[in-house]
Design a protein around this motif. Structure first.
Motif: not given
Length: 164
Positions: A1-22, A92-97
């Motif tokens: 299963m190939s990795i999609t932009y949406e997979d990466v975006r959601d994964f990075l948001y999840s990591e940032a949320r875990a930091l913010d939520d401690k 806050m994340l942006s310009n995910i490439e």
């Protein structure tokens, strides 16, 4: 299963949320055991250092177990970084490439901004991050390498994993 932009975006948001939520254990789950975590410093000529083994880095963990030790110190209040009380952060994340993608891995670049509140003071951090991500045997995404470029490295105190 190939990795999609949406997979990466959601994964990075999840990591940032875990930091913010401690949620430190959930944050660590984003990293593979062999993950390198590196925030190079800038030299006197305004160039990033290139070798974490020979030059001073702002942060460097050769494997995830270094991050696990850092999290242990945060959670048990044994931090030499004086991280108590823990700051409230907002990533806050942006310009995910997606720079390179194959069936089970990808290379990603993104920009980020983080506000941190502690002792009635707001600090801001911003930069660019490069990550290598792979799917593990169970199909979960994991970071295998993370290089964080802190663009405003004139800091007033110790910078820690939750700041970037």
């Amino acid at each position: 299963m190939s990795i999609t932009y949406e997979d990466v975006r959601d994964f990075l948001y999840s990591e940032a949320r875990a930091l913010d939520d401690k949620e430190w254990d959930r944050w660590l789950e984003h990293y593979a055991k062999e993950a390198e975590y590196w925030m190079p410093s800038w030299d006197d000529d305004g160039q990033l250092i290139t070798d974490p083994q020979r030059e001073v880095s702002l942060m460097y963990y050769a494997r995830r177990d270094g991050l696990e030790d850092r999290v242990f110190r945060i959670k048990t209040e044994r931090s030499s970084a004086s991280s108590l009380p823990e700051p409230r952060t907002h990533h806050m994340l942006s310009n995910i490439e997606l720079l390179k993608v194959d069936e089970s891995s990808c290379e990603v670049r993104y920009n980020w901004f983080n506000s941190s509140y502690r002792y009635k003071t707001v600090d801001s951090y911003f930069g660019t991050t490069f990550v290598n991500i792979k799917r593990d045997e169970q199909g979960a995404l994991k970071i295998t390498r993370k290089k964080i470029i802190l663009k405003n490295d004139f800091i007033h105190h110790v910078v820690d994993v939750y700041h970037v």
